[in-house]
Design a protein around this motif. Structure first.
Motif, short mmCIF file in Angstrom:
data_model
loop_
_atom_site.label_atom_id
_atom_site.label_comp_id
_atom_site.label_asym_id
_atom_site.label_seq_id
_atom_site.Cartn_x
_atom_site.Cartn_y
_atom_site.Cartn_z
N ARG A 111 53.80 -73.49 62.87
CA ARG A 111 53.59 -72.30 62.21
C ARG A 111 54.94 -71.72 61.85
O ARG A 111 55.92 -71.75 62.63
N ARG B 180 60.18 -72.27 60.90
CA ARG B 180 58.90 -72.96 61.41
C ARG B 180 59.04 -73.44 63.07
O ARG B 180 60.24 -73.73 63.44
N GLY C 247 49.53 -76.14 54.50
CA GLY C 247 49.68 -75.14 55.36
C GLY C 247 48.19 -74.35 55.13
O GLY C 247 47.58 -74.53 53.96
N TYR D 211 50.83 -75.13 59.97
CA TYR D 211 51.11 -76.48 59.10
C TYR D 211 50.36 -77.72 59.93
O TYR D 211 50.76 -77.39 61.43
#
Length: 126
Positions: free
Chosen positions: A38, A45, A119, A93
């Protein structure tokens, strides 16, 4: 080549639940590890949860006991998210790779994955 498509994002109030799905297509026979990452606005990320072919799972400390990753087969990955908090707001994702070596903690590293989905957005309001 493998394609990954996420689904299930949305808006929810704090304390609620969401289930994310990831469908893999293409040459899925050699897929090994799969994971959820995420990225929140202004942040890097980060790995959330991962699972490999033998069923080994690993979770980020921030989601342990709240999120559950599962894998029905080589083509379907899920993330069940409970007790959501505002800090869980992010783009989520799905990721996958064919060769996942090393200790299980490495399953949460971005660099371990070659295949990524586009995503799905999760928004948690407090």
């Amino acid at each position: 080549q493998v394609q990954l498509v996420e689904s299930g994002g949305g808006s929810v109030q704090a304390g609620g639940s969401l289930r994310l799905g990831c469908a893999a297509s293409g040459d899925t026979r050699r897929l090994d590890c799969m994971a959820w990452f995420r990225q929140a606005p202004g942040k890097e990320r980060e790995g959330v949860a991962a699972i490999n072919n033998d069923g080994t799972t690993v979770y980020a400390d921030s989601v342990k006991d709240r999120f559950t990753i599962s894998r029905d087969n080589a083509k379907t990955l899920s993330l069940h998210m409970n007790m959501l908090i505002a800090e869980d707001t992010a783009m989520y994702y799905c990721a996958a790779d064919t060769s996942c070596l090393g200790p299980k903690e490495w399953l949460l590293l971005n660099s371990n994955y070659a295949q990524w989905g586009q995503g799905t957005q999760v928004i948690v309001s407090s």
